[in-house]
Enzyme design. Structure first.
Site, mmCIF file in Angstrom:
data_model
loop_
_atom_site.group_PDB
_atom_site.id
_atom_site.type_symbol
_atom_site.label_atom_id
_atom_site.label_comp_id
_atom_site.label_asym_id
_atom_site.label_seq_id
_atom_site.Cartn_x
_atom_site.Cartn_y
_atom_site.Cartn_z
ATOM 1 C CD GLU A 136 -2.573 -1.892 0.501
ATOM 2 O OE1 GLU A 136 -1.601 -2.679 0.657
ATOM 3 O OE2 GLU A 136 -3.657 -2.268 0.041
ATOM 4 C CE1 TYR A 139 0.320 3.813 5.340
ATOM 5 C CE2 TYR A 139 -0.541 1.684 4.682
ATOM 6 C CZ TYR A 139 -0.755 2.970 5.123
ATOM 7 O OH TYR A 139 -2.041 3.436 5.343
ATOM 8 N NE ARG A 155 -2.707 -6.130 2.631
ATOM 9 C CZ ARG A 155 -3.440 -5.164 3.154
ATOM 10 N NH1 ARG A 155 -3.333 -4.867 4.434
ATOM 11 N NH2 ARG A 155 -4.298 -4.508 2.399
ATOM 12 C CG HIS A 212 -2.922 4.309 1.025
ATOM 13 N ND1 HIS A 212 -4.064 3.566 0.849
ATOM 14 C CD2 HIS A 212 -2.404 3.888 2.203
ATOM 15 C CE1 HIS A 212 -4.235 2.744 1.868
ATOM 16 N NE2 HIS A 212 -3.232 2.913 2.704
ATOM 17 C CD GLN A 219 -22.364 6.902 2.293
ATOM 18 O OE1 GLN A 219 -22.859 6.189 1.435
ATOM 19 N NE2 GLN A 219 -23.090 7.752 2.978
#
Ligand code: NAP
Ligand code: SF4
Length: 674
Positions: free
Chosen positions: A165, A167, A215, A253, A340
């Site tokens: 992601e 990081y 991951r 991201h 949401q």
């Protein structure tokens, strides 16, 4: 015989066995930061009681500089270890297993103290990172190792080392963020050094009988991301370094490709994980947009992975696995991938929850206890507000009757499900149908309840929703003007060129509906082409060099608002950019700061700004009114006139910025108090 033999099969890891192939993926809920450890423990224990095979906590910082934001939770002291032990003890008592994610954010940390392999600022953070020197790198590795050892002391069954992601660990792997010329940069061997050192040293610290999940970013979706050859080399080395399981990360991201939003096709990226199968001998987990047991079972039986990770579905329903195992998948509250109440809350600095299940992360505070004085309760309106309230009251033992003048339950959800990319709303309405059928609720459809009919009930709840706001534009009564309800519910005829008045959630939805012939969410190949995603074995990072290639728009659409701010600014924090990007791909013209002057044979006449300058006629065939809503309160007013005191919820209460999240939460909380 279960319908899910692959999903429910145990997974033997040698020193321990997982009871099934379901991982609850890491989610940053904000619970740990509340420091209410009973509440944190109850969140995870409830999911353990629902029989998930293994859970991963939200990302815990290994040190202050690696925290996603200042004050991010981590295991920094003996007191932290004792607090986390409350969580692991409660999970183990519920026969669950839990691993702690160690997340070093690197340049993604929202802090002026952030550190990274090189001083390359991220596009999603205002803070340029400090480039680490040799000692600084050693400190980061040893802090991660210490965090793993503390996790073991705290009773966790393992750790997940967050290497994807975009990081910190991921930042070392690609030249996009690693410009170093020492032993930590340059060749791929050097760029892999830090993630491999981390895994090797964590294994040394925790011994052989402790789960280490790594991951691994299998498709970066950024320019100059990894090739798939590099992914395979890394995976093999991570296995050698001592990992127990490899989990899949999809996209950084900062990638401009949606990866988990509701418009992303189900299991959109399991083909990427499948490419790694057979390359390593340890189990491989796949992830992203897997939200039903049917999809999860198909992913496993197709050989795409050894295990599936689902995260948000466990907010929507902690008992996902238990219900699948019991043969009642229709009772699983579906995650509609809306973000949401989960990610939008996280990025807004609020505690996560779930639109579908407001009890998520509120397990100790929003409790539906059996009632000691059952009442007869009428609810008017079978939209999400009314139905969720009815189900909660039924759970508590009240006698509930729901009235709706429509022939179907679901209210506005039935319009949302027509929108391309919102197909998940079908499952949402189906779930309500299954829950109502399994309850003692009396459902009276095609019944217009009036105040007299309701007088005999102990309590009346008005959930009659909203009515479209009248924008009062001269000429709006002409035949070429329709409302969003005409379009989404009544299939009104719409011409080839359209002006949409109002750019809220519904204006965006209607525009999407009008420019799309066939929903790409239903066709993975088309969706990948539309967004410019390809096999990372063909192009670095899995990005097509020529970019997105959407189908031609089905219509010419102008999307309009009176405010001069950027259109879509008030849409969801984590999904607004996707709605804007999707409409741009379809060449929708977004125009703000307009005044609506009139509609005539030529089209919609607008001017700009307070001075009403630049008169312009948009020569369109059809004008569609999406100018927001007003509360439908007439029944509530009639009841009050009769001397009753109705409870008014959802859009009938407050129409402004109405959404299903607020309506469901309000109704469930009301139900907890009656
Ligand atoms: P909304 O979000 O309140 O937007 C109403 C739009 O109409 C605004 O663009 C507003 O912009 C315009 N407007 C307001 N008064 C007007 C008037 N008198 N004349 C002309 N234009 C006027 O309402 P909505 O689009 O109907 O959506 C309702 C709710 O459903 C949203 O709040 C949202 O939470 C939910 N929803 C969300 C999504 C999503 O996030 N994708 C999708 C569907 C629905 P100006 O005032 O600047 O003209
Ligand atoms: Fe899923 Fe939406 Fe609930 Fe998040 S808020 S868990 S995306 S249904």
């Amino acid at each position: 015989m279960t319908k899910y033999p692959h999903l429910l099969a145990p997974l033997d890891l040698g020193f321990t066995t997982l009871k099934n192939r379901v991982l609850m993926g890491s989610m940053h809920t904000g619970l740990e930061e509340t420091k209410d450890w009973n509440r944190v423990a109850e969140f995870y224990a409830e999911r353990a009681r629902g029989d998930v095979g293994l859970m991963v906590t939200g990302g815990m910082a290994p040190n202050k500089e690696g925290g996603v934001f200042p004050g991010a939770a981590g295991l920094f002291s003996d007191e932290d270890i004792a607090n986390h032990k409350i969580v692991t003890d409660r999970v183990h008592a519920a026969d669950g297993k839990i691993a702690m994610q160690i997340l070093h954010a690197g340049r993604y940390a929202y802090s002026p103290n952030c550190v990274a392999p090189s001083a390359v600022k991220s596009p999603i953070s205002p803070f340029p990172p400090t480039e680490l020197d040799e000692d600084g790198i050693e400190k980061q590795i040893s802090d991660i190792v210490t965090a793993a050892a503390r996790a073991q002391q705290a009773g966790y069954d393992g750790v997940e080392v967050m290497g994807s992601e975009g990081y910190f660990l991921n930042q070392f792997l690609v030249t996009h963020t690693n410009k170093r010329t020492d032993k930590w940069g340059g060749s791929y061997e050097n760029r892999m050094r830090l993630p491999l050192d981390v895994v090797r040293r964590v294994r040394e610290a925790v011994g052989p009988e402790f789960i280490i999940i790594y991951r691994l970013s299998m498709i970066d979706l950024i320019p100059n991301g990894s090739t798939f050859d590099e992914v395979i080399i890394l995976a093999k080395e991570i296995e050698k370094a001592g990992a127990t399981i490899i989990n899949t990360g999809i996209g950084w991201h900062e990638a401009r490709i949606p990866t988990i939003a509701t418009s992303v096709p189900r299991r959109a990226f399991t083909w990427v994980t499948e490419k790694l199968m057979g390359e390593v001998t340890i189990p491989v987990i796949t992830s992203n947009r897997i939200n039903t047991p049917e999809v999860a079972e198909a992913v496993l039986s197709d050989g795409c992975a050894d295990m599936v990770s689902m995260a948000r579905p466990f907010l929507a329903d902690p008992h996902f696995v238990a219900k699948a195992a019991a043969g009642t998948p229709e009772r699983i509250a579906p995650c509609i991938a809306c973000n949401q109440a989960c990610l939008d809350h996280t990025f807004g600095g609020k505690l996560s929850s779930c639109l579908v299940n407001p009890q998520a992360c509120h397990e100790t505070e929003l409790v539906l206890e059996p009632t000691s004085s059952a009442k007869s309760i009428a609810i008017v309106g079978a939209g999400p507000a009314g139905l969720s309230t009815a189900l909660a009251l039924d759970t508590r033992g009240h006698t509930v009757t729901v009235f709706d003048q429509a022939s179907e339950i679901g209210g506005q959800l039935n319009m949302a499900k027509q929108v391309p990319g919102k197909e998940e709303f079908h499952g949402f309405v189906d779930w309500y149908r299954a829950e109502v059928a399994a309850s003692n609720i009396t459902l009276k459809l095609e019944t217009r309840a009036d105040a007299e009919m309701l007088a005999a009930f102990d309590e009346v709840i008005v959930a009659t929703g909203v009515l479209p706001r009248d924008p009062d534009i001269p000429g709006q009564d002409r035949a070429n003007v329709v409302s969003y309800i005409d379009v989404l519910r009544n299939n009104a005829k719409v011409g080839k060129s359209v002006a949409v008045v109002g750019a809220g959630g519904i204006g965006f939805d209607v525009s999407e509906y009008l420019v799309t012939d066939d929903s790409p969410t239903e066709d993975l190949d088309e969706w990948l082409e539309e967004w410019g995603v390809t096999d990372p074995a063909k192009h670095r990072g899995g990005l097509v060099p020529t970019g997105p290639n959407p189908d031609a728009p089905a219509r010419k659409v102008y999307l309009l608002q009176r405010k001069s701010e950027k259109l879509g600014k008030r849409l969801g924090k984590t999904t607004g950019w996707i709605h804007r990007a999707a409409l741009k791909l379809k060449q929708v013209e977004m125009i703000g700061g307009v005044n609506y002057e009139k509609i005539d044979d030529s089209g919609l006449h607008i001017t700009f700004g307070e001075a009403r300058e630049n008169p312009t006629c948009l020569e369109v065939d059809t004008v569609i009114l999406c100018a927001g809503q007003v509360s439908n309160r007439s029944l509530a007013d009639d009841l009050i006139a009769l001397g009753k005191t109705p409870h008014v919820i959802g859009g009938a209460d407050v129409a402004a910025e109405l959404d299903a999240k607020r309506a469901i939460n309000q109704g469930t909380r009301l139900a907890a108090t009656i």
